[in-house]
Scaffold this motif. Sequence first.
Motif, mmCIF file in Angstrom:
data_model
loop_
_atom_site.group_PDB
_atom_site.id
_atom_site.type_symbol
_atom_site.label_atom_id
_atom_site.label_comp_id
_atom_site.label_asym_id
_atom_site.label_seq_id
_atom_site.Cartn_x
_atom_site.Cartn_y
_atom_site.Cartn_z
ATOM 1 N N ASP A 105 1.329 -1.339 -0.475
ATOM 2 C CA ASP A 105 0.022 -0.371 -0.209
ATOM 3 C C ASP A 105 0.406 1.152 0.291
ATOM 4 O O ASP A 105 0.102 1.796 -0.147
ATOM 5 C CB ASP A 105 -0.385 -0.031 1.237
ATOM 6 N N ILE A 106 1.975 1.165 0.674
ATOM 7 C CA ILE A 106 2.799 2.646 0.753
ATOM 8 C C ILE A 106 3.513 2.727 -0.390
ATOM 9 O O ILE A 106 3.932 3.916 -1.106
ATOM 10 C CB ILE A 106 3.952 1.337 1.933
ATOM 11 N N CYS A 107 3.711 1.135 -0.976
ATOM 12 C CA CYS A 107 4.216 1.435 -2.089
ATOM 13 C C CYS A 107 3.551 2.223 -3.965
ATOM 14 O O CYS A 107 3.900 2.830 -3.703
ATOM 15 C CB CYS A 107 5.042 0.801 -3.038
ATOM 16 N N THR A 108 2.514 2.203 -3.237
ATOM 17 C CA THR A 108 1.382 1.852 -4.307
ATOM 18 C C THR A 108 1.212 4.546 -4.004
ATOM 19 O O THR A 108 0.759 5.131 -4.972
ATOM 20 C CB THR A 108 -0.478 1.159 -3.949
ATOM 21 N N LYS A 109 1.014 4.206 -2.629
ATOM 22 C CA LYS A 109 0.886 5.463 -2.032
ATOM 23 C C LYS A 109 1.424 6.352 -2.366
ATOM 24 O O LYS A 109 1.426 7.654 -3.062
ATOM 25 C CB LYS A 109 -0.277 5.409 -0.652
ATOM 26 N N GLY A 110 2.935 5.785 -2.553
ATOM 27 C CA GLY A 110 4.089 6.695 -2.407
ATOM 28 C C GLY A 110 3.941 7.819 -0.970
ATOM 29 O O GLY A 110 5.154 8.768 -1.260
ATOM 30 N N VAL A 111 3.776 7.413 -0.020
ATOM 31 C CA VAL A 111 3.287 7.615 1.412
ATOM 32 C C VAL A 111 3.461 6.573 2.209
ATOM 33 O O VAL A 111 2.801 5.772 2.795
ATOM 34 C CB VAL A 111 2.150 9.261 1.605
ATOM 35 N N PHE A 112 3.941 7.185 3.249
ATOM 36 C CA PHE A 112 4.845 6.284 4.388
ATOM 37 C C PHE A 112 4.051 7.011 5.581
ATOM 38 O O PHE A 112 4.615 8.007 5.994
ATOM 39 C CB PHE A 112 6.367 5.686 4.492
ATOM 40 N N ASN A 113 3.038 6.674 6.546
ATOM 41 C CA ASN A 113 1.847 7.694 7.657
ATOM 42 C C ASN A 113 2.588 6.683 8.227
ATOM 43 O O ASN A 113 2.644 5.833 8.977
ATOM 44 C CB ASN A 113 0.304 7.541 7.656
ATOM 45 N N ALA A 114 3.422 7.788 9.567
ATOM 46 C CA ALA A 114 4.356 7.474 11.283
ATOM 47 C C ALA A 114 3.626 7.745 12.173
ATOM 48 O O ALA A 114 4.074 8.974 11.800
ATOM 49 C CB ALA A 114 5.732 6.990 10.765
ATOM 50 N N GLY A 115 2.917 6.852 12.950
ATOM 51 C CA GLY A 115 2.705 8.029 14.221
ATOM 52 C C GLY A 115 3.926 7.590 15.301
ATOM 53 O O GLY A 115 5.006 6.788 15.233
ATOM 54 N N VAL A 116 4.040 9.124 15.402
ATOM 55 C CA VAL A 116 4.882 8.957 16.613
ATOM 56 C C VAL A 116 5.010 9.989 17.684
ATOM 57 O O VAL A 116 4.155 11.134 17.430
ATOM 58 C CB VAL A 116 6.953 9.953 16.448
ATOM 59 N N LYS A 117 5.148 10.548 18.985
ATOM 60 C CA LYS A 117 5.470 10.836 20.132
ATOM 61 C C LYS A 117 5.122 11.892 19.846
ATOM 62 O O LYS A 117 6.540 11.982 18.979
ATOM 63 C CB LYS A 117 6.130 10.527 21.511
ATOM 64 N N TYR A 118 4.947 13.132 20.350
ATOM 65 C CA TYR A 118 5.093 14.529 20.661
ATOM 66 C C TYR A 118 6.035 15.104 21.897
ATOM 67 O O TYR A 118 6.155 15.668 22.803
ATOM 68 C CB TYR A 118 3.927 15.853 19.949
ATOM 69 N N ASP A 119 5.488 13.622 22.559
ATOM 70 C CA ASP A 119 5.567 14.584 24.404
ATOM 71 C C ASP A 119 6.324 13.446 24.902
ATOM 72 O O ASP A 119 6.682 13.601 26.365
ATOM 73 C CB ASP A 119 4.447 14.275 25.018
ATOM 74 N N SER A 120 7.224 12.395 24.306
ATOM 75 C CA SER A 120 7.934 11.809 24.707
ATOM 76 C C SER A 120 9.702 12.297 24.482
ATOM 77 O O SER A 120 10.431 11.767 24.109
ATOM 78 C CB SER A 120 8.009 10.138 24.887
ATOM 79 N N PRO A 121 9.958 13.431 24.730
ATOM 80 C CA PRO A 121 11.405 13.083 24.427
ATOM 81 C C PRO A 121 12.982 12.525 25.317
ATOM 82 O O PRO A 121 12.378 12.167 26.185
ATOM 83 C CB PRO A 121 12.305 14.848 24.849
ATOM 84 N N PRO A 122 13.537 11.847 24.443
ATOM 85 C CA PRO A 122 14.150 11.675 23.440
ATOM 86 C C PRO A 122 13.898 11.270 22.163
ATOM 87 O O PRO A 122 14.218 10.997 21.121
ATOM 88 C CB PRO A 122 15.655 12.424 23.753
ATOM 89 N N PHE A 123 13.018 10.598 22.492
ATOM 90 C CA PHE A 123 12.548 9.780 20.998
ATOM 91 C C PHE A 123 11.270 9.872 20.338
ATOM 92 O O PHE A 123 11.125 9.653 19.003
ATOM 93 C CB PHE A 123 11.390 7.863 22.182
ATOM 94 N N GLY A 124 10.610 11.514 20.866
ATOM 95 C CA GLY A 124 9.626 12.225 19.522
ATOM 96 C C GLY A 124 8.745 12.987 20.889
ATOM 97 O O GLY A 124 8.231 12.611 21.468
ATOM 98 N N PHE A 125 10.011 14.056 19.942
ATOM 99 C CA PHE A 125 9.139 15.392 21.034
ATOM 100 C C PHE A 125 9.230 16.665 19.966
ATOM 101 O O PHE A 125 10.057 16.392 18.963
ATOM 102 C CB PHE A 125 10.197 15.579 22.151
ATOM 103 N N VAL A 126 8.758 17.706 20.391
ATOM 104 C CA VAL A 126 8.938 19.046 19.735
ATOM 105 C C VAL A 126 9.792 19.765 20.210
ATOM 106 O O VAL A 126 10.196 20.350 20.837
ATOM 107 C CB VAL A 126 7.666 19.934 19.472
ATOM 108 N N ASP A 127 11.224 20.378 18.942
ATOM 109 C CA ASP A 127 12.257 20.890 19.642
ATOM 110 C C ASP A 127 12.402 22.402 19.614
ATOM 111 O O ASP A 127 10.796 22.845 18.886
ATOM 112 C CB ASP A 127 13.352 20.272 18.698
ATOM 113 N N GLU A 128 13.164 23.098 20.079
ATOM 114 C CA GLU A 128 12.557 24.655 19.803
ATOM 115 C C GLU A 128 12.438 25.719 18.607
ATOM 116 O O GLU A 128 11.987 26.480 19.613
ATOM 117 C CB GLU A 128 13.972 25.709 20.360
#
Length: 284
Positions: A29-52
Amino acid sequence: MYKLPRTLFALTAFALIGASASAASVRDDICTKGVFNAGVKYDSPPFGFVDENGDVGGFDVDLIKEIGKDLSAVCKKPIKVVLKQVTSSNRIEFVQNGTIDIAAATATATFGRMDTVDFSNTYFIDGQRLLVPAGSPIKTVRDLAGKRVGTAQGSTSEVNLKAAAPKANVISLQQYTDAFTALQQGRVDAVSTDSTILLGLKASAPDPTKFAIVGPFFSNEPYGMIMKQNDSKWRNFVNETLTRTADDGTYRKIFAKWFGPKTKYALPDPKRSEAIPPQFPVRR
Ligand code: GLU
């Protein structure tokens, strides 16, 4: 010839079409769409977070980008990596309903969760501890009776806390950053989750010396990426990327970037291995 009643015929046809549709792998499906939707955290530094600068980054995000690279190679066209925010409580549902193709979101692989989703191989190992104001009388989980402890809804942390400190007042918030804000404002007495997330939260404070991570580990948290159940083509592909990053040094590089001795999130244990946890099967 025996004739199927019309409704039964319709149902059978529907079931067959349904089965063939769901047999397609997320990888295709990803190959067909050309898009890879990945879920990541915004609240768990330094694994997934929003920087300065407002950019989403982290250890999990970098591993996602590696999967993205390997997808572009196998699909023989550029695959766009789209990061979508997930929380501890919605990451499994988002994988199940197809909002995301995978979640790399500090998720512990548990047999309970495996009733509804599959996990990649283990790519990080942590354990649960406590984050408290410096000088707090709370030293271990035994000191939590009657205390307010912040954590995230839908996490193993809240389950572990209720078992290890049954007399604590566990307050489950949407995000770990909310729990840490509550600690900074004195609305909770401690925050508890995996030690490395606690390290990330502490490091993000204006003055990290005002907080301390205390007590021994009281859980074992092997991280795996979450994928839909029974899609071995996709799961094996993700596992191959993890193995590839272990073999070509990328995993160590990413590890050193986020947790190395000179980084903001330097892991306190100097003997901690920088290598991906041993996996089965191996690459030959
Ligand atoms: N690793 C634990 C879990 O999967 C705690 C961290 C988190 O909430 O993501 O629940």
